[in-house]
Design a protein around this motif. Structure first.
Motif, PDB file in Angstrom:
ATOM      1  N   SER A 297       0.819  -1.207   0.000  1.00 49.19           N
ATOM      2  CA  SER A 297       0.000   0.000   0.000  1.00 49.19           C
ATOM      3  C   SER A 297       0.857   1.263   0.000  1.00 49.19           C
ATOM      4  CB  SER A 297      -0.919   0.012   1.226  1.00 49.19           C
ATOM      5  OG  SER A 297      -0.149  -0.106   2.415  1.00 49.19           O
ATOM      6  N   VAL A 298       2.142   1.130   0.349  1.00 51.03           N
ATOM      7  CA  VAL A 298       3.048   2.271   0.357  1.00 51.03           C
ATOM      8  C   VAL A 298       4.270   1.920  -0.478  1.00 51.03           C
ATOM      9  CG1 VAL A 298       2.293   3.080   2.618  1.00 51.03           C
ATOM     10  CG2 VAL A 298       4.146   1.431   2.473  1.00 51.03           C
ATOM     11  N   PRO A 299       4.957   2.931  -1.054  1.00 54.06           N
ATOM     12  CA  PRO A 299       6.157   2.657  -1.840  1.00 54.06           C
ATOM     13  C   PRO A 299       7.203   1.915  -1.024  1.00 54.06           C
ATOM     14  CG  PRO A 299       5.426   4.921  -2.163  1.00 54.06           C
ATOM     15  CD  PRO A 299       4.604   4.354  -1.059  1.00 54.06           C
ATOM     16  N   SER A 300       7.859   0.944  -1.633  1.00 54.89           N
ATOM     17  CA  SER A 300       8.801   0.098  -0.923  1.00 54.89           C
ATOM     18  C   SER A 300       9.977  -0.227  -1.825  1.00 54.89           C
ATOM     19  CB  SER A 300       8.106  -1.189  -0.467  1.00 54.89           C
ATOM     20  OG  SER A 300       9.049  -2.126   0.013  1.00 54.89           O
ATOM     21  N   ALA A 301      11.067  -0.697  -1.197  1.00 53.27           N
ATOM     22  CA  ALA A 301      12.239  -1.131  -1.949  1.00 53.27           C
ATOM     23  C   ALA A 301      12.131  -2.595  -2.346  1.00 53.27           C
ATOM     24  CB  ALA A 301      13.505  -0.902  -1.116  1.00 53.27           C
ATOM     25  N   ILE A 302      11.117  -3.291  -1.848  1.00 55.10           N
ATOM     26  CA  ILE A 302      10.930  -4.710  -2.168  1.00 55.10           C
ATOM     27  C   ILE A 302      10.140  -4.818  -3.472  1.00 55.10           C
ATOM     28  CG2 ILE A 302       9.944  -6.879  -1.403  1.00 55.10           C
ATOM     29  CD1 ILE A 302      10.304  -5.940   1.464  1.00 55.10           C
ATOM     30  N   PRO A 303      10.700  -5.481  -4.489  1.00 56.09           N
ATOM     31  CA  PRO A 303       9.994  -5.563  -5.777  1.00 56.09           C
ATOM     32  C   PRO A 303       8.796  -6.496  -5.716  1.00 56.09           C
ATOM     33  CG  PRO A 303      12.048  -6.816  -5.855  1.00 56.09           C
ATOM     34  CD  PRO A 303      12.032  -6.106  -4.542  1.00 56.09           C
ATOM     35  N   VAL A 304       7.656  -6.025  -6.189  1.00 53.22           N
ATOM     36  CA  VAL A 304       6.452  -6.831  -6.336  1.00 53.22           C
ATOM     37  C   VAL A 304       5.854  -6.532  -7.703  1.00 53.22           C
ATOM     38  CG1 VAL A 304       5.962  -6.930  -3.862  1.00 53.22           C
ATOM     39  CG2 VAL A 304       5.017  -5.067  -5.222  1.00 53.22           C
ATOM     40  N   ASP A 305       4.907  -7.379  -8.119  1.00 57.01           N
ATOM     41  CA  ASP A 305       4.309  -7.235  -9.447  1.00 57.01           C
ATOM     42  C   ASP A 305       3.097  -6.299  -9.459  1.00 57.01           C
ATOM     43  OD1 ASP A 305       6.198  -9.058 -10.097  1.00 57.01           O
ATOM     44  OD2 ASP A 305       4.837 -10.751 -10.374  1.00 57.01           O
ATOM     45  N   ASP A 306       2.761  -5.755  -8.320  1.00 53.40           N
ATOM     46  CA  ASP A 306       1.544  -4.950  -8.206  1.00 53.40           C
ATOM     47  C   ASP A 306       1.821  -3.508  -8.632  1.00 53.40           C
ATOM     48  OD1 ASP A 306      -0.997  -4.140  -7.644  1.00 53.40           O
ATOM     49  OD2 ASP A 306      -0.686  -3.981  -5.479  1.00 53.40           O
ATOM     50  N   PHE A 307       1.965  -3.268  -9.927  1.00 54.18           N
ATOM     51  CA  PHE A 307       2.181  -1.916 -10.435  1.00 54.18           C
ATOM     52  C   PHE A 307       1.653  -1.832 -11.858  1.00 54.18           C
ATOM     53  CE2 PHE A 307       5.903  -4.206 -11.910  1.00 54.18           C
ATOM     54  CZ  PHE A 307       6.107  -3.708 -13.188  1.00 54.18           C
ATOM     55  N   THR A 308       1.482  -0.633 -12.343  1.00 52.35           N
ATOM     56  CA  THR A 308       1.015  -0.368 -13.706  1.00 52.35           C
ATOM     57  C   THR A 308       2.049   0.480 -14.431  1.00 52.35           C
ATOM     58  OG1 THR A 308      -1.294  -0.425 -12.968  1.00 52.35           O
ATOM     59  CG2 THR A 308      -0.846   0.580 -15.117  1.00 52.35           C
ATOM     60  N   VAL A 309       2.346   0.118 -15.662  1.00 51.48           N
ATOM     61  CA  VAL A 309       3.305   0.868 -16.480  1.00 51.48           C
ATOM     62  C   VAL A 309       2.637   2.144 -16.972  1.00 51.48           C
ATOM     63  CG1 VAL A 309       4.757   0.823 -18.538  1.00 51.48           C
ATOM     64  CG2 VAL A 309       4.459  -1.257 -17.171  1.00 51.48           C
ATOM     65  N   ASN A 310       3.320   3.286 -16.809  1.00 42.55           N
ATOM     66  CA  ASN A 310       2.773   4.580 -17.213  1.00 42.55           C
ATOM     67  C   ASN A 310       3.669   5.244 -18.254  1.00 42.55           C
ATOM     68  OD1 ASN A 310       0.683   4.370 -15.207  1.00 42.55           O
ATOM     69  ND2 ASN A 310       2.189   5.004 -13.671  1.00 42.55           N
ATOM     70  N   SER A 311       3.102   6.162 -18.998  1.00 39.13           N
ATOM     71  CA  SER A 311       3.883   6.933 -19.958  1.00 39.13           C
ATOM     72  C   SER A 311       4.824   7.872 -19.228  1.00 39.13           C
ATOM     73  CB  SER A 311       2.961   7.731 -20.873  1.00 39.13           C
ATOM     74  OG  SER A 311       2.176   8.640 -20.110  1.00 39.13           O
ATOM     75  N   GLY A 312       5.904   8.250 -19.896  1.00 37.40           N
ATOM     76  CA  GLY A 312       6.892   9.122 -19.275  1.00 37.40           C
ATOM     77  C   GLY A 312       7.917   8.386 -18.452  1.00 37.40           C
ATOM     78  N   GLU A 313       7.905   7.051 -18.479  1.00 37.35           N
ATOM     79  CA  GLU A 313       8.862   6.249 -17.717  1.00 37.35           C
ATOM     80  C   GLU A 313       9.868   5.593 -18.666  1.00 37.35           C
ATOM     81  OE1 GLU A 313       6.054   4.949 -13.925  1.00 37.35           O
ATOM     82  OE2 GLU A 313       6.245   3.585 -15.622  1.00 37.35           O
ATOM     83  N   VAL A 314      10.975   5.158 -18.097  1.00 41.22           N
ATOM     84  CA  VAL A 314      12.023   4.462 -18.848  1.00 41.22           C
ATOM     85  C   VAL A 314      12.186   3.079 -18.234  1.00 41.22           C
ATOM     86  CG1 VAL A 314      14.407   4.553 -19.666  1.00 41.22           C
ATOM     87  CG2 VAL A 314      13.160   6.679 -19.234  1.00 41.22           C
ATOM     88  N   TYR A 315      12.242   2.065 -19.088  1.00 36.90           N
ATOM     89  CA  TYR A 315      12.320   0.690 -18.603  1.00 36.90           C
ATOM     90  C   TYR A 315      13.508  -0.036 -19.221  1.00 36.90           C
ATOM     91  CZ  TYR A 315       7.882   0.720 -16.132  1.00 36.90           C
ATOM     92  OH  TYR A 315       6.896   0.981 -15.226  1.00 36.90           O
ATOM     93  N   MET A 316      14.105  -0.893 -18.417  1.00 34.63           N
ATOM     94  CA  MET A 316      15.139  -1.793 -18.895  1.00 34.63           C
ATOM     95  C   MET A 316      14.582  -3.217 -18.876  1.00 34.63           C
ATOM     96  SD  MET A 316      19.006  -2.503 -17.494  1.00 34.63           S
ATOM     97  CE  MET A 316      18.432  -3.193 -15.943  1.00 34.63           C
ATOM     98  N   ILE A 317      14.662  -3.890 -20.007  1.00 33.47           N
ATOM     99  CA  ILE A 317      14.185  -5.268 -20.132  1.00 33.47           C
ATOM    100  C   ILE A 317      15.405  -6.166 -20.242  1.00 33.47           C
ATOM    101  CG2 ILE A 317      12.670  -6.816 -21.417  1.00 33.47           C
ATOM    102  CD1 ILE A 317      11.494  -4.259 -22.736  1.00 33.47           C
ATOM    103  N   ASP A 318      15.677  -6.939 -19.225  1.00 33.73           N
ATOM    104  CA  ASP A 318      16.860  -7.807 -19.174  1.00 33.73           C
ATOM    105  C   ASP A 318      16.392  -9.235 -18.926  1.00 33.73           C
ATOM    106  OD1 ASP A 318      19.329  -8.935 -18.958  1.00 33.73           O
ATOM    107  OD2 ASP A 318      19.952  -7.853 -17.156  1.00 33.73           O
ATOM    108  N   LEU A 319      16.335 -10.025 -19.985  1.00 32.42           N
ATOM    109  CA  LEU A 319      15.813 -11.387 -19.897  1.00 32.42           C
ATOM    110  C   LEU A 319      16.908 -12.398 -20.184  1.00 32.42           C
ATOM    111  CD1 LEU A 319      12.398 -10.985 -21.770  1.00 32.42           C
ATOM    112  CD2 LEU A 319      12.824 -10.885 -19.312  1.00 32.42           C
TER     113      LEU A 319
END
Length: 591
Positions: A297-319
């Motif tokens: 419910s609050v921003p955290s340093a622990i990665p979880v999948d509960d987010f939505t991709v928004n415009s104006g962001e930069v992403y790195m895809i490393d597979l």
């Protein structure tokens, strides 16, 4: 640890400086151009050595990495000089072969040491032979990784290429003798499809109405994970722990993961715990809860999948993916860290090496005793927050063509001897951390279930510093910590190495006000058709067209090809200039 900064400063660092403006996009684009050009330079070197045979004396992996880093520094001198405070190498060039997943970037003085440390690895058939000798051979799957940053705005790229046997066709041109056919081909196909699909999926975040109905109404972390896992299963592959699709920001591009707890982390990360949840759900083991992704419910340093991709962001895809079709048994894919220890527990077929890449931990401070160490630490601090190699700190770096190549290498090797002494004290006092060399391993699931850990999830490897918050214990439901998992991995005779395929790209989600046209567009900084074409392979496996998720993947591919009504994706092109860089054998190369 968490960044110790005030609220006002954090707003500037994490918010204001990451608003996409024309000046910011231009820095991203320039960093992407240099990364693309450097990648093409490295692939050209490898092709000239092993395919076209135009270079008489083959360059070793350490030399290619050094020349690539020199190439990047030389290119950066042409852009933003005296206009930004920092610009440089975001991640030193690494060339990982077969089962090596990341981190293989040996220094010049490591060539002889690797041969002495790995005397048992002498057969050319051994997959580790290419890494030890520094010379590639036919059939090797080679992963090239490098990155550039300008004023903290980062562009990173990884590409997989195959060393083919060559033949001459009717016109006299040198061509591959045939496609790659084995399980490595399955991993290359799966990774390429997953990469292109995720790129198209992120482009849909700019125009959500174009997202296929079978995939939902918004681009979320759960959807990204589901699509990548679906593609991997279709080709009998597994996603390697450490793979990620994450948002990057100024000076925060994942280079310090495990050292700095990044506030408001946003991304999908694959770990052993996700494999554990899936294996437990499909096994006959009772009375064990299945791990699920928690929400926050609050921003955290622990990665979880509960987010939505928004415009104006930069992403790195490393597979990163590995084929798992070698056995009908269920197993866990994990990463084993390579070290330079040669004790009694060391196996003859295990690689012995020391890391060539380091990261500065600015949270640590210590009064160093040696003058060499203090001088070296001063040079390291000037490098900033990005990873570095000792050769980057030498006055004889970068390698230039105006001087004799062999003399420059000899001078650099001399500098490294004094640097090693100072670096030893710096590492012993935790002022810097070694970036690990990782090998992909497959461990039978039944062997893991037989193991037990008395301390459970309360015990973890204190030396494993590069671990994301919340993932210190790899198998939390079984209570198996990293030390126990490493013990199980070494004790099982059925544990095997797996060849790794890797692709990485950086994308910018541009609104209409910063795009090159009047429509929102996805700017692909690295990768794409010009520099990261997939190798010639032939896989017997394919996607199941009856699956609703696969149908959505096909629809995304159609939208990418539709230039009129489809997704707007623009690729950053490499620079078209004649470059004279490197050894005397590689006098010129047209990019």
């Amino acid at each position: 640890m968490e960044l110790a900064v005030s609220y006002e400063d954090s707003q500037v660092l994490l918010k204001d400086k990451n608003v996409l403006q024309d000046s910011v996009v231009d820095k991203y684009r320039t960093a992407g151009q240099i990364s693309q050009t450097a990648l093409k330079y490295v692939t050209g070197l490898i092709n000239d050595i092993y395919h076209y045979k135009t270079i008489e004396t083959p360059l070793t992996i350490s030399e290619i990495c050094l020349l690539a880093d020199s190439f990047i520094i030389t290119r950066l001198e042409q852009y933003y000089k005296n206009k930004v405070n920092e610009r440089g190498i975001a991640i030193p060039t690494s060339i990982d072969v077969d089962q090596l997943a990341s981190g293989w970037s040996p220094e010049i003085d490591d060539v002889k040491n690797l041969k002495n440390w790995n005397k048992e690895i002498t057969s050319e058939e051994d997959p580790l032979n290419s890494s030890v000798t520094g010379l590639l051979k036919v059939g090797d799957v080679v992963k090239i990784t490098l990155g550039v940053h300008i004023d903290g705005y980062t562009s990173e790229v990884s590409h997989t290429m195959v060393i083919y046997p060559t033949s001459t066709n009717e016109t006299g041109a040198i061509v591959p003798a045939g496609p790659l056919l084995d399980v490595k081909a399955d991993a290359i196909a799966a990774n390429h499809i997953a990469m292109e699909t995720v790129v198209a999926l992120l482009a849909c975040a700019l125009t959500p109405e174009k997202l296929p109905a079978s995939l939902g109404t918004a681009v979320t972390g759960q959807l990204i994970r589901h699509i990548v896992n679906t593609v991997a299963r279709s080709y009998n592959c597994a996603v390697v722990p450490g793979s990620r699709v994450r948002r990057i920001r100024r000076f925060l591009a994942g280079q310090n993961e495990g050292i700095v707890a990044e506030r408001e982390y946003k991304g999908v990360v694959w770990t052993e715990s996700h494999q554990e949840a899936e294996l437990l759900a499909n096994s006959d083991v009772k009375d064990l809860a299945v791990a699920t992704n928690s929400s926050r419910s609050v921003p955290s340093a622990i990665p979880v999948d509960d987010f939505t991709v928004n415009s104006g962001e930069v992403y790195m895809i490393d597979l990163k993916m590995v084929p798992v079709g070698h056995s009908t048994k269920k197993g866990l894919v994990t990463l084993d860290v390579v070290d330079s220890a040669q004790g009694k527990s060391h196996r003859k077929n295990e690689l012995v090496a020391r890391s060539g890449i380091f990261v500065r931990d600015f949270a640590q401070s210590h009064a160093l005793k040696l003058k060499t160490s203090r001088k070296l630490l001063t040079n390291i601090d000037r490098n900033g927050v990005y990873p570095f190699k000792l050769s980057h700190l030498s006055e004889n770096f970068p390698i230039v063509q105006d001087k004799d190549y062999n003399e420059q290498i000899a001078a650099l090797d001399k500098d490294l001897k004094s640097f090693r002494l100072g670096m030893s004290e710096i590492l012993n006092n935790y002022l810097c951390v070694e970036s690990p060399i990782e090998v992909a391993k497959w461990v039978p699931w039944e062997h893991i279930l037989k193991g037990s850990n008395q301390n459970g999830a309360l015990s973890y490897d204190a030396t494993a510093t590069l671990t994301l918050p919340g993932h210190e214990v790899p198998l939390p439901k079984l209570g198996i910590a990293s030390l126990k998992l490493k013990s199980l991995m070494k004790s099982c005779p059925e544990t095997i190495d797996l060849p790794v395929v890797r692709e990485c790209t950086t994308v910018v989600l541009c609104d209409s006000d910063v795009s090159s046209g009047d429509k929102p567009e996805l700017l692909r900084l690295t990768g794409g058709s010009k520099t990261s074409q997939p190798s010639w392979i032939q896989s017997k496996l394919e996607l199941n067209s009856e699956d609703s998720t696969v149908q959505g993947i096909f629809q995304l591919a159609t939208l990418v090809k539709d230039k009129r009504f489809g997704l707007v994706i623009r690729e950053t092109q490499p620079m078209k200039q004649v470059v004279n860089q490197g050894s005397k054998e590689n006098n010129g190369m047209e990019l």
